[in-house]
Motif scaffolding. Structure first.
Motif, PDB file in Angstrom:
ATOM      1  N   GLU A  77       0.822  -1.215   0.000  1.00 47.45           N
ATOM      2  CA  GLU A  77       0.000   0.000   0.000  1.00 47.45           C
ATOM      3  C   GLU A  77       0.855   1.264   0.000  1.00 47.45           C
ATOM      4  O   GLU A  77       0.457   2.289  -0.546  1.00 47.45           O
ATOM      5  N   CYS A  78       2.023   1.197   0.610  1.00 49.90           N
ATOM      6  CA  CYS A  78       2.911   2.359   0.662  1.00 49.90           C
ATOM      7  C   CYS A  78       3.827   2.463  -0.550  1.00 49.90           C
ATOM      8  O   CYS A  78       4.553   3.449  -0.701  1.00 49.90           O
ATOM      9  N   LEU A  79       3.810   1.450  -1.405  1.00 45.96           N
ATOM     10  CA  LEU A  79       4.734   1.408  -2.530  1.00 45.96           C
ATOM     11  C   LEU A  79       4.683   2.646  -3.425  1.00 45.96           C
ATOM     12  O   LEU A  79       5.744   3.176  -3.786  1.00 45.96           O
ATOM     13  N   PRO A  80       3.501   3.155  -3.805  1.00 43.19           N
ATOM     14  CA  PRO A  80       3.478   4.342  -4.664  1.00 43.19           C
ATOM     15  C   PRO A  80       4.196   5.548  -4.057  1.00 43.19           C
ATOM     16  O   PRO A  80       4.842   6.321  -4.771  1.00 43.19           O
ATOM     17  N   ILE A  81       4.103   5.706  -2.742  1.00 43.43           N
ATOM     18  CA  ILE A  81       4.771   6.830  -2.081  1.00 43.43           C
ATOM     19  C   ILE A  81       6.283   6.647  -2.148  1.00 43.43           C
ATOM     20  O   ILE A  81       7.027   7.595  -2.448  1.00 43.43           O
ATOM     21  N   ALA A 128       2.685 -11.428   2.860  1.00 37.59           N
ATOM     22  CA  ALA A 128       1.791 -12.567   2.644  1.00 37.59           C
ATOM     23  C   ALA A 128       2.282 -13.442   1.498  1.00 37.59           C
ATOM     24  O   ALA A 128       2.300 -14.677   1.598  1.00 37.59           O
ATOM     25  N   THR A 129       2.702 -12.806   0.416  1.00 37.26           N
ATOM     26  CA  THR A 129       3.206 -13.565  -0.723  1.00 37.26           C
ATOM     27  C   THR A 129       4.485 -14.314  -0.361  1.00 37.26           C
ATOM     28  O   THR A 129       4.669 -15.483  -0.744  1.00 37.26           O
ATOM     29  N   ASP A 146       6.289  -5.844  -9.102  1.00 36.07           N
ATOM     30  CA  ASP A 146       7.292  -6.764  -8.565  1.00 36.07           C
ATOM     31  C   ASP A 146       8.685  -6.164  -8.497  1.00 36.07           C
ATOM     32  O   ASP A 146       9.385  -6.285  -7.483  1.00 36.07           O
ATOM     33  N   SER A 147       9.118  -5.530  -9.587  1.00 37.56           N
ATOM     34  CA  SER A 147      10.479  -4.980  -9.597  1.00 37.56           C
ATOM     35  C   SER A 147      10.624  -3.860  -8.588  1.00 37.56           C
ATOM     36  O   SER A 147      11.653  -3.719  -7.925  1.00 37.56           O
ATOM     37  N   TYR A 148       9.573  -3.058  -8.440  1.00 39.26           N
ATOM     38  CA  TYR A 148       9.615  -1.970  -7.464  1.00 39.26           C
ATOM     39  C   TYR A 148       9.656  -2.512  -6.039  1.00 39.26           C
ATOM     40  O   TYR A 148      10.360  -1.979  -5.185  1.00 39.26           O
TER      41      TYR A 148
END
Length: 242
Positions: free
Chosen positions: A43-47, A169-170, A233-235
């Motif tokens: 959820e925080c990835l875009p930031i 989780a993944t 995934d790469s991010y």
């Protein structure tokens, strides 16, 4: 000799003054910057991506990320006014330890579930227990705030199950953890207000902060578009490693 000592003292005083001025300038810059608490979650990835791709710099807005590993730390940062905003929303999956051999919610009695002390994960665990037990004490919810610790406890079999967000989780599934369906328990625990970044109301009413917030949202939207185009995934591998 006296002249040398005098010069040395003057140089030391000058350096000390410059250091004080630099510290004060940095303090003022940090105070004026938009500080956001983030977690190592999808959820925080875009930031995080917006920061790493310098999208905030492109829009000329000073955004500084404060990285934490638990929701309680984010809440504390908001309460202590050390950040202006925090991304506190997470979606969770209930994963069971490989050696626990659990495949149904009905098998949870006498088992140990790791969740937050407060928040959605604790509510989901409690709702799942309420659905099958009259006496909740038959299932033990342990409070494990740090996401890395919670994941490690599940991986090592120290708990029977754990509420984990992505990408934890993944990672757990890849190690053989089984997922229990908890979709119906989200109905009463997931609040619209919890989604996205929560900002402190008082400070964000100032016009300068409102401008920062608008530019912040613009950069995050651009980061979201990049993630959709190139995949998450790469991010995740590059940025969610703390």
């Amino acid at each position: 000799m006296a002249s040398f000592m005098l010069t040395s003292c003057q140089d030391a005083e000058t350096q000390a003054r410059i250091t004080r001025e630099q510290k004060e300038a940095e303090r003022k810059a940090d105070s004026a910057a938009l500080k956001i608490a983030v977690l190592p979650t999808t959820e925080c990835l875009p930031i995080v991506v917006a920061k790493e791709l310098r999208l905030f710099d492109t829009l000329n807005v000073d955004v500084r990320l404060r990285k934490y590993t638990s929701l309680s730390e984010c809440r504390k940062a908001l309460k202590n006014k050390s950040v202006e905003g925090a991304d506190t929303f997470m979606t969770f999956a209930m994963l069971t330890a490989k050696k626990a051999r659990l495949s149904r919610i009905s098998q949870l009695p006498d088992k140990i579930i790791a969740a937050d002390r407060f928040g959605i994960s604790k509510d989901i665990a409690a709702a799942a227990i309420d659905s099958l037990l009259k006496r909740k004490e038959h299932v033990f919810i342990v409070q494990v705030e740090d996401l890395n610790v919670r994941y490690d406890m599940l991986r090592n079999g120290n708990v029977d199950a754990a509420l984990l967000p992505e990408p934890y989780a993944t990672k757990a599934r890849q190690l053989g953890a089984k997922e229990l369906s908890i979709t119906k328990y989200y109905k009463d625990t997931t609040k619209v207000a919890d989604r996205g970044v929560v900002f402190r109301k008082g400070v964000m009413e100032h016009p300068d902060r409102q401008k920062q917030k608008a530019l912040f949202n613009q950069a995050v939207k651009a980061a979201n578009d990049s993630i959709k185009q190139y995949g998450a995934d790469s991010y995740i591998r590059r940025f969610l490693t703390w």
